[in-house]
Design a protein around this motif. Sequence first.
Motif, PDB file in Angstrom:
ATOM      1  N   ALA A 118      64.655  88.344  71.855  1.00 60.60           N
ATOM      2  CA  ALA A 118      64.544  86.986  72.401  1.00 60.60           C
ATOM      3  C   ALA A 118      63.109  86.482  72.319  1.00 60.60           C
ATOM      4  O   ALA A 118      62.163  87.260  72.403  1.00 60.60           O
ATOM      5  CB  ALA A 118      65.017  86.982  73.850  1.00 60.60           C
ATOM      6  N   PRO A 119      62.947  85.160  72.140  1.00 62.16           N
ATOM      7  CA  PRO A 119      61.597  84.585  72.069  1.00 62.16           C
ATOM      8  C   PRO A 119      60.822  84.777  73.371  1.00 62.16           C
ATOM      9  O   PRO A 119      61.417  84.887  74.446  1.00 62.16           O
ATOM     10  CB  PRO A 119      61.864  83.090  71.848  1.00 62.16           C
ATOM     11  N   SER A 120      59.498  84.833  73.254  1.00 64.99           N
ATOM     12  CA  SER A 120      58.646  84.869  74.444  1.00 64.99           C
ATOM     13  C   SER A 120      57.642  83.721  74.343  1.00 64.99           C
ATOM     14  O   SER A 120      57.609  83.013  73.346  1.00 64.99           O
ATOM     15  CB  SER A 120      57.927  86.209  74.531  1.00 64.99           C
ATOM     16  N   ASP A 121      56.832  83.577  75.380  1.00 61.60           N
ATOM     17  CA  ASP A 121      55.881  82.469  75.381  1.00 61.60           C
ATOM     18  C   ASP A 121      54.727  82.783  74.426  1.00 61.60           C
ATOM     19  O   ASP A 121      54.132  83.854  74.504  1.00 61.60           O
ATOM     20  CB  ASP A 121      55.341  82.272  76.809  1.00 61.60           C
ATOM     21  N   TRP A 122      54.391  81.852  73.513  1.00 66.71           N
ATOM     22  CA  TRP A 122      53.356  82.135  72.509  1.00 66.71           C
ATOM     23  C   TRP A 122      51.953  81.707  72.941  1.00 66.71           C
ATOM     24  O   TRP A 122      50.967  82.173  72.377  1.00 66.71           O
ATOM     25  CB  TRP A 122      53.697  81.450  71.175  1.00 66.71           C
ATOM     26  N   LEU A 189      61.432  83.582  60.060  1.00 65.91           N
ATOM     27  CA  LEU A 189      59.979  83.403  60.172  1.00 65.91           C
ATOM     28  C   LEU A 189      59.519  83.467  61.624  1.00 65.91           C
ATOM     29  O   LEU A 189      58.526  84.116  61.949  1.00 65.91           O
ATOM     30  CB  LEU A 189      59.571  82.062  59.544  1.00 65.91           C
ATOM     31  N   ARG A 190      60.235  82.785  62.515  1.00 66.13           N
ATOM     32  CA  ARG A 190      59.841  82.775  63.917  1.00 66.13           C
ATOM     33  C   ARG A 190      59.780  84.192  64.478  1.00 66.13           C
ATOM     34  O   ARG A 190      58.807  84.582  65.117  1.00 66.13           O
ATOM     35  CB  ARG A 190      60.812  81.929  64.749  1.00 66.13           C
ATOM     36  N   LEU A 193      56.866  86.203  62.848  1.00 62.27           N
ATOM     37  CA  LEU A 193      55.553  85.829  63.389  1.00 62.27           C
ATOM     38  C   LEU A 193      55.361  86.409  64.781  1.00 62.27           C
ATOM     39  O   LEU A 193      54.278  86.874  65.132  1.00 62.27           O
ATOM     40  CB  LEU A 193      55.419  84.298  63.458  1.00 62.27           C
ATOM     41  N   GLU A 194      56.444  86.386  65.575  1.00 60.02           N
ATOM     42  CA  GLU A 194      56.326  86.914  66.935  1.00 60.02           C
ATOM     43  C   GLU A 194      56.020  88.409  66.905  1.00 60.02           C
ATOM     44  O   GLU A 194      55.123  88.888  67.582  1.00 60.02           O
ATOM     45  CB  GLU A 194      57.626  86.645  67.712  1.00 60.02           C
ATOM     46  N   PHE A 198      52.075  87.291  67.173  1.00 59.92           N
ATOM     47  CA  PHE A 198      51.884  86.879  68.566  1.00 59.92           C
ATOM     48  C   PHE A 198      51.903  88.057  69.543  1.00 59.92           C
ATOM     49  O   PHE A 198      51.221  88.017  70.546  1.00 59.92           O
ATOM     50  CB  PHE A 198      52.910  85.811  68.956  1.00 59.92           C
TER      51      PHE A 198
END
Lengths: 202, 105
Positions: A118-122, A189-190, A193-194, A198
């Motif tokens: 899951a995404p986190s804050d960048w 890509l997202r 990159l994470e 990041f």
Amino acid sequence: MSQVQTTPDALSADAGRWLEEHADYLFKYASFRLRDDTAAEDAVQETFLAALKAYEKYEGRGSERTWLVGILKHKIIDHFRKVEREAPIGEDVDEGPEHTAFFERSDQWAGHWNPDHAPSDWHATPAELIERGDFWKVFNDCLSPLPQRTASAFTLREVDGLKSEEICEILSISVNNLWVMLHRARLHLRNCLEVNWFKHQH
Amino acid sequence: MADNAYDKLKHSIRYWLLRKLPTCQQTVEKISQSMDRKLTLRERINLKLHIWICAWCQWYMEHLQLIRESARAKGAESPDLNSTPTSALSSEARERIKRKLAGEG
């Protein structure tokens, strides 16, 4: 037209100066989009050759570099077209990885983010990222495993801001193909990159 | 006590909504498409509600926008050749182009 006929000598003098003043910029511009040094060198060479032929039409209107970049843009698009012609789209086109594992869970929330992916804050802004040369290295490395056409679609849309119809025409794909390709490129890509950038920044 | 009841209610609404709305997997596809076409009214409402209760998808959307803004700015960047010697044209390629241009000139 009161201009004196340009002699071949004057032309090659201009060509030498163009190389000095603009070659690195044009190469950088092309390699950011093509992610292939040989293809970028070819595009720069094609640009200078076309510029020599079209020199009389230029007549010193506007900045020389803007004029050259305008030619280069067409050469880059020609390259994307050529790649498409050499590998025509078939029935089973590879639009890119689906990354279904990102949404695999064993509880009742299947189809929602798996916490491991899951995404986190960048905590980042475009202004900061543009300055970081190493970020763009990771950015390029993240795009390179994608199928050629998917990466090209992404670049034309997200770097150059072309309209969907223009990209479909260049790559000879339907708009539904394009949306699937852009979605998969962004999803890949997202995450890349994470994981590769990041997570190491904080 | 009142706070606790409010949190419980919020929690129940959130879970009820998550069950009713498209999943995260379906939502990220719409987030991507929202950057390339106008979504239908129903799609927009579902997306807004999902983002409202799901921080992960909210971040996902922010990240896609950050990537787009950064990539467009990078692509239009004015030249600063000294700062990026690694991406300069190689001297071999430069010589090759020079010869090619002289031949055509």
